[in-house]
Design an enzyme around this catalytic site. Structure first.
Site, PDB file in Angstrom:
ATOM      1  N   HIS A 215      -4.383  -0.459   5.978  1.00 18.21           N
ATOM      2  CA  HIS A 215      -3.919   0.342   7.119  1.00 18.21           C
ATOM      3  C   HIS A 215      -4.847   0.217   8.329  1.00 18.21           C
ATOM      4  O   HIS A 215      -5.477   1.190   8.729  1.00 18.21           O
ATOM      5  CB  HIS A 215      -3.711   1.811   6.728  1.00 18.21           C
TER       6      HIS A 215
ATOM      7  N   LYS B  38      -9.673  -0.408  -5.446  1.00 21.02           N
ATOM      8  CA  LYS B  38      -9.630   0.237  -4.136  1.00 21.02           C
ATOM      9  C   LYS B  38     -10.969   0.890  -3.850  1.00 21.02           C
ATOM     10  O   LYS B  38     -11.443   1.733  -4.630  1.00 21.02           O
ATOM     11  CB  LYS B  38      -8.518   1.297  -4.128  1.00 21.02           C
TER      12      LYS B  38
ATOM     13  N   HIS C 149     -10.477   1.089   2.080  1.00 25.46           N
ATOM     14  CA  HIS C 149     -10.273   2.128   3.097  1.00 25.46           C
ATOM     15  C   HIS C 149     -11.476   2.002   4.033  1.00 25.46           C
ATOM     16  O   HIS C 149     -12.587   2.405   3.679  1.00 25.46           O
ATOM     17  CB  HIS C 149     -10.199   3.525   2.467  1.00 25.46           C
TER      18      HIS C 149
ATOM     19  N   ASP D  29       1.534   2.707   3.497  1.00 27.48           N
ATOM     20  CA  ASP D  29       0.673   3.879   3.302  1.00 27.48           C
ATOM     21  C   ASP D  29       1.507   5.162   3.252  1.00 27.48           C
ATOM     22  O   ASP D  29       1.048   6.229   3.657  1.00 27.48           O
ATOM     23  CB  ASP D  29      -0.412   3.985   4.378  1.00 27.48           C
TER      24      ASP D  29
ATOM     25  N   HIS E 192       1.440   5.416  -1.846  1.00 31.09           N
ATOM     26  CA  HIS E 192       1.026   6.518  -2.729  1.00 31.09           C
ATOM     27  C   HIS E 192       2.275   7.079  -3.388  1.00 31.09           C
ATOM     28  O   HIS E 192       3.146   7.611  -2.702  1.00 31.09           O
ATOM     29  CB  HIS E 192       0.318   7.611  -1.919  1.00 31.09           C
TER      30      HIS E 192
ATOM     31  N   HIS F  92       0.858  -1.200   0.000  1.00 27.94           N
ATOM     32  CA  HIS F  92       0.000   0.000   0.000  1.00 27.94           C
ATOM     33  C   HIS F  92       0.887   1.240   0.000  1.00 27.94           C
ATOM     34  O   HIS F  92       1.486   1.585   1.017  1.00 27.94           O
ATOM     35  CB  HIS F  92      -0.908   0.019   1.250  1.00 27.94           C
TER      36      HIS F  92
HETATM   37  C1  NCD Z   1      -3.574   9.189   1.910  1.00 28.63           C
HETATM   38  C2  NCD Z   1      -3.129  10.188   0.853  1.00 28.63           C
HETATM   39  O1  NCD Z   1      -2.567  11.221   1.222  1.00 28.63           O
HETATM   40  O2  NCD Z   1      -3.273   9.914  -0.338  1.00 28.63           O
HETATM   41  N1  NCD Z   1      -3.591   9.813   3.196  1.00 28.63           N
HETATM   42  C3  NCD Z   1      -3.494   9.205   4.400  1.00 28.63           C
HETATM   43  O3  NCD Z   1      -3.626   9.865   5.421  1.00 28.63           O
HETATM   44  N2  NCD Z   1      -3.236   7.919   4.485  1.00 28.63           N
HETATM   45  C4  NCD Z   1      -4.883   8.603   1.544  1.00 28.63           C
HETATM   46  C5  NCD Z   1      -5.224   7.357   2.321  1.00 28.63           C
HETATM   47  O4  NCD Z   1      -4.568   6.340   2.211  1.00 28.63           O
HETATM   48  O5  NCD Z   1      -6.210   7.397   3.083  1.00 28.63           O
HETATM   49 ZN    ZN Z   2      -3.261   5.120   1.586  1.00 28.51          ZN
END
Ligand code: NCD
Ligand code: ZN
Length: 350
Positions: free
Chosen positions: A173, A98, A135, A246, A14, A12
């Site tokens: 998460h 997702k 999520h 995450d 970003h 996971h």
């Molecule tokens: C994530 C993001 O910034 O894209 N933020 C977070 O707090 N984890 C989005 C997510 O995974 O919920």
């Molecule tokens: Zn995330």
């Protein structure tokens, strides 16, 4: 002292796009072989064609010599079609969809508004062994923010799992004891990822000595009893729990403001921090399962052939990752910025 493990995967992450992608993606590639890339771009990555373009941009953003294989998750919306599911199922780079409840987190505005009309799609996903990454928070503003995960499990996940028990779901998460129990007590089609920050901190850290935007993420940090449940789960050797950082970079400009965004950037030092956590829990021998085997097993993929060696050596996590204009607003503050960590990835490995 050092340990060598099968090269790990991050299930996971970003990686963003454009200039930000070019700044952050390489850090994941230094540590991990496969990553599951989240699709919450603006506009979101909703189908296989968009996702293959995005995957090419990711690969162009990391040094070519690294063994890096991004896997993709597609953004489920109210408009997702059966054809989107068929396309995803026949693409080796796509591992699932997702589910962002609309309004739950960063760039979730186009997420799912109601689960009931999605059942037909989810049955099809189950047939094709396409995984649903979730999520897990309700979005009703009347529900206390600290209760949203537990409520989502009761109201959405348990009924969904009962209705389609073959649907393979990752509760992403996880942050609560209830999340741990849901994953532990259901069948092997259900798994959960655990971040480094939810293992390190309880909610006090957001308020110690003032408000700390760099500790704000979603789902939000919870009470100590929940952190302890997560630590037990991650270090238990139960294959239903595996690594997902995450890592979610935002610039200081977007974090340190009157309405700062949620997200913690951990890709710089994720494995080192997990190693420290597992060592402190007296079970460094269980790190490999959590980081390199259980996720691959769940996603029915082979283990990576490379290795990663971590050595016991103190180093300091930088305060910031500088931006292109060298202005403070561009900088990205990593998890444990400016703090010592006692494990280091051994140079030249992986
Ligand atoms: C994530 C993001 O910034 O894209 N933020 C977070 O707090 N984890 C989005 C997510 O995974 O919920
Ligand atoms: Zn995330």
């Amino acid at each position: 002292m050092e340990i060598t493990i099968i090269r790990p995967d991050d299930w996971h992450v970003h990686l963003r796009d454009g200039e930000l992608l070019e700044r952050v993606a390489r850090f994941s590639a230094y540590q991990f072989s496969r990553v599951l890339v989240m699709p919450n771009l603006n506009p979101p990555i909703t189908n296989t064609a968009l996702c293959l373009d995005y995957r090419d941009r990711i690969l162009r953003g990391v040094p070519g010599e690294l063994d890096f294989n991004p896997k993709m998750s597609l953004y489920l919306t109210d408009q997702t079609s059966l054809q989107d599911v068929f396309d995803a199922a026949s693409c080796e780079h796509v591992l699932g969809f997702k589910l962002y409840p609309a309004g739950a987190t960063t760039h979730s505005e186009q997420g799912v508004t109601r689960i009931a009309p999605m059942m037909r799609l989810m049955e099809e996903m189950a047939k094709h062994d396409t995984v649903l990454q979730v999520h897990g928070e309700v979005t009703d503003q009347h529900i206390d923010v600290f209760d949203r995960e537990a409520m989502f499990i009761d109201q959405i996940l348990l009924p969904l799992h009962e209705e389609i028990p073959d649907l393979r779901i990752v509760l992403e998460h996880i942050t609560t004891r209830q999340g741990v129990e849901f994953v532990r007590d259901t069948n092997s089609n259900i798994a959960g990822t655990i971040t480094p920050h939810h293992l390190l901190y309880n909610r006090n850290v957001m308020f110690s000595g003032g408000i700390s935007p760099h500790h704000y993420c979603l789902p939000v940090l919870k009470r100590e009893e929940h952190r302890m449940a997560l630590l037990d789960a991650a270090t238990s050797g139960n294959p239903s729990f595996f690594l997902g950082t995450d890592s979610a970079p935002h610039t200081r400009q977007n974090k340190e403001t009157s309405c700062g965004c949620a997200g913690i950037f951990s890709a710089i030092s994720a494995m080192e921090i997990y190693a420290e956590i597992f060592e402190q829990a007296n079970c460094i021998d269980r790190l490999e399962g959590f980081a390199s085997r259980f996720g691959a097993d769940f996603y029915q993929l082979p283990y990576n052939t490379g290795t990663l060696t971590l050595e016991k050596r103190n180093w300091k996590i930088p305060l910031y990752l500088d931006g292109p204009d060298n202005e403070s607003g561009d900088q990205i503050t990593p998890l444990k910025a400016g703090e010592q960590v006692s494990w280091a990835v051994k140079a030249g490995d992986g």
